[in-house]
Design a protein around this motif. Structure first.
Motif, PDB file in Angstrom:
ATOM      1  N   PRO A 199       1.095  -3.143  12.925  1.00  0.00           N
ATOM      2  CA  PRO A 199       2.133  -4.171  13.052  1.00  0.00           C
ATOM      3  C   PRO A 199       1.884  -5.419  12.201  1.00  0.00           C
ATOM      4  N   ASP A 200       0.676  -5.547  11.641  1.00  0.00           N
ATOM      5  CA  ASP A 200       0.415  -6.676  10.739  1.00  0.00           C
ATOM      6  C   ASP A 200       1.017  -6.439   9.351  1.00  0.00           C
ATOM      7  N   ILE A 201       1.456  -5.210   9.092  1.00  0.00           N
ATOM      8  CA  ILE A 201       2.022  -4.849   7.788  1.00  0.00           C
ATOM      9  C   ILE A 201       3.532  -4.755   7.890  1.00  0.00           C
ATOM     10  N   ASP A 202       4.224  -5.522   7.064  1.00  0.00           N
ATOM     11  CA  ASP A 202       5.687  -5.486   7.047  1.00  0.00           C
ATOM     12  C   ASP A 202       6.188  -4.441   6.049  1.00  0.00           C
ATOM     13  N   GLN A 203       5.605  -4.424   4.845  1.00  0.00           N
ATOM     14  CA  GLN A 203       6.004  -3.474   3.807  1.00  0.00           C
ATOM     15  C   GLN A 203       4.754  -3.001   3.068  1.00  0.00           C
ATOM     16  N   ALA A 204       4.817  -1.755   2.603  1.00  0.00           N
ATOM     17  CA  ALA A 204       3.680  -1.196   1.869  1.00  0.00           C
ATOM     18  C   ALA A 204       4.191  -0.347   0.719  1.00  0.00           C
ATOM     19  N   CYS A 205       3.508  -0.420  -0.403  1.00  0.00           N
ATOM     20  CA  CYS A 205       3.841   0.390  -1.566  1.00  0.00           C
ATOM     21  C   CYS A 205       2.545   0.940  -2.153  1.00  0.00           C
TER      22      CYS A 205
END
Length: 545
Positions: free
Chosen positions: A442-448
């Motif tokens: 939940p600490d990550i909003d978006q990842a690529c």
């Protein structure tokens, strides 16, 4: 029946039923089907008086509002083809689309960056303004509908005629003009509404805030309303979004993954996770808490809670299930009128469900999903060569998405064929499944996940609001733990060497996201490709940009 015929039906059968509700300065302005019909017909007369050739293109550049819907119907009623544009498009993109589509008239409405956009309107394109939301020098809708009589005999259309040109928001390259005919809308609405058991007389309410220029919103909101005599509510602004949604209490609600993440953040701001967990374990109290949260969100009366446009992290779906909010992940694209898969009668987290009724489908040797049904596009406007690359000789659409089907028939998307990249080791990596695992945090909003020019992939990360509130040490531990959890499940050539915390969020405004919140990988690569070797050589699990 096509959308115009459906509207005329309700205009006659349910003239006093509420069709549109638009908040203006905190007060809801309402249009009955009869009142909306008068304005739509009068605008159709105003368009007819322009003397355009039949089936001319007429554009709509506006955020969602009551006048957007009425303009769309007026265009069809006058015998023309509608061309919706995303309200966040830049002047250059607007110019490109209007010129490519040969748009003759443009409705200009509710916009945030009009001063920057207006230079993109080519000379020769006449404009009509929605003065309720934006003051322009153009003739105003509000004046034209009072000075023109309602059109009595509206244009007739056949099912195979072009209804709209939908320019995709484009994760790669320039927007493409997807041609959709009236028969496509008729098929999708017949099969879709029957499947979810939505009928006229059910008093369904829809809340419109995702861009109406996007295929999912136009289909699920505008078309559902027209085919079921429902009411459409709108949001006045970003600041009033929550209050407007809570007042509307829709019975059908569509959101994208980032909206669900934002909803969770707001809930946890008011009630931290430890407290929420404690309350949910107490009999009766947990029911009151769930009801209060759903009412506050605006989902207390919602029968169908749907997510689309991009995959939702399974962890987020499970979190909402604990609140008795069952989010039904769905899948579709502009080229198939967003009609492909949905978790309908049963929800299986991590999948996009079963195919909708009436669809023929298959998987290619590469695992690409291909499908055929009457709701598919006619092709790309003025681009037969591109059309031929995605439509097979036997009429199947090549979606470009790879996937797997389990024994129960649930479909799981495993990645995009074009999103694969090759590392320096010569190994192809599919980033989507890895990104979905990262998003469990939940600490990550978006990842690529990227890796061109380096031996092993790395992950570029935008922190969520929860993540941003933590110290660097706490974030370092959180992300490092996620990498320790994810990497053992990956092949050796897929294992992430590092996670890079990006300074700037990826947004529509800075060009890193499409208007439908999909990541523009190409743009991200352009901006950061030369930095990959530097980040890789730092040999630490978590790197700050």
């Amino acid at each position: 029946m096509n959308p115009i015929q459906q509207f005329v039906r309700w205009e006659a059968e349910k003239p006093e039923a509420i069709f549109l509700q638009q908040p203006l300065a905190g007060v809801w302005k309402k249009w009955t089907y009869r009142q909306a019909g008068q304005e739509i017909r009068s605008m159709a007369t105003a368009l007819a008086e322009r003397g355009l050739p039949p089936r001319s293109r007429v554009g709509i550049l506006s955020k969602n509002c009551a006048h957007w819907i009425m303009a769309d119907l007026a265009i069809w009623m006058a015998g023309h083809i509608s061309v919706p544009l995303y309200p966040t498009f830049t002047g250059n993109t607007i110019a490109q689309i209007l010129e490519h589509s040969e748009t003759k008239i443009l409705f200009v409405g509710k916009l945030d960056t009009w001063e920057d956009q207006k230079a993109g309107i080519p000379t020769g394109v006449a404009c009509i303004g929605f003065s309720t939301y934006l003051k322009t020098p153009f003739p105003a809708w509000e004046d034209l509908v009072t000075t023109h009589p309602p059109l009595k005999e509206f244009a007739s259309w056949t099912a195979d005629e072009l209804a709209t040109l939908k320019y995709t928001s484009g994760t790669t390259g320039n927007p493409k003009g997807v041609m959709l005919n009236f028969g496509a809308f008729q098929f999708v609405m017949k099969e879709g509404l029957n499947a979810i058991d939505v009928k006229p007389g059910d008093n369904n309410r829809l809340f419109s805030y995702l861009p109406l220029s996007h295929v999912a919103e136009r289909s699920l909101v505008e078309m559902t309303a027209l085919y079921s005599a429902s009411t459409i509510y709108f949001s006045e602004s970003l600041e009033t979004f929550g209050a407007n949604l809570a007042e509307a209490q829709p019975t059908i609600f569509l959101a994208v993954p980032r909206i669900w993440a934002k909803f969770r953040e707001k809930i946890l701001e008011a009630m931290p996770q430890p407290k929420l967990d404690k309350l949910l374990k107490i009999p009766l109290v947990n029911l009151l808490v769930k009801r209060a949260i759903k009412k506050k969100l605006g989902l207390a009366k919602c029968k169908w809670v749907i997510s689309g446009a991009a995959p939702v992290a399974p962890e987020l779906l499970r979190w909402f299930q604990k609140l008795d909010i069952i989010i039904r992940d769905t899948y579709g694209m502009t080229e198939n009128l967003a009609f492909s898969h949905i978790n309908l009668n049963k929800v299986k987290i991590g999948t996009v469900g079963h195919v909708w009724p009436g669809i023929q489908w298959r998987l290619s040797e590469q695992g690409e999903l291909q499908m055929k049904h009457p709701g598919l596009m006619m092709g790309y406007y003025k681009d037969e060569a591109l059309t031929n690359t995605v439509l097979t000789n036997d009429g199947y659409l090549k979606t470009g998405d790879k996937g797997e089907v389990d024994r129960e028939g649930f479909f799981t998307i495993t990645g995009r064929i074009k999103d694969q990249f090759k590392t320096d080791k010569g190994k192809f990596v599919d980033p989507t499944p890895i990104e979905m695992q990262l998003l469990q945090n939940p600490d990550i909003d978006q990842a690529c996940v990227v890796g061109m020019g380096i031996p092993q992939p790395i992950a570029l990360i935008n922190l969520s609001a929860a993540g941003k509130s933590k110290s660097k040490d706490a974030i370092r531990d959180s992300i490092a733990q996620t990498l320790e959890h994810v990497n053992p499940s990956l092949e050796s050539y897929e294992k992430l060497e590092a996670a890079v915390i990006m300074q700037r969020d990826w947004t529509v405004e800075n060009g890193m996201l499409t208007p439908s919140m999909k990541l523009k990988r190409n743009e991200l690569e352009k901006a950061n490709l030369e930095k990959y070797p530097v980040w890789y050589k730092m040999k630490t699990a978590v790197v700050w940009e």
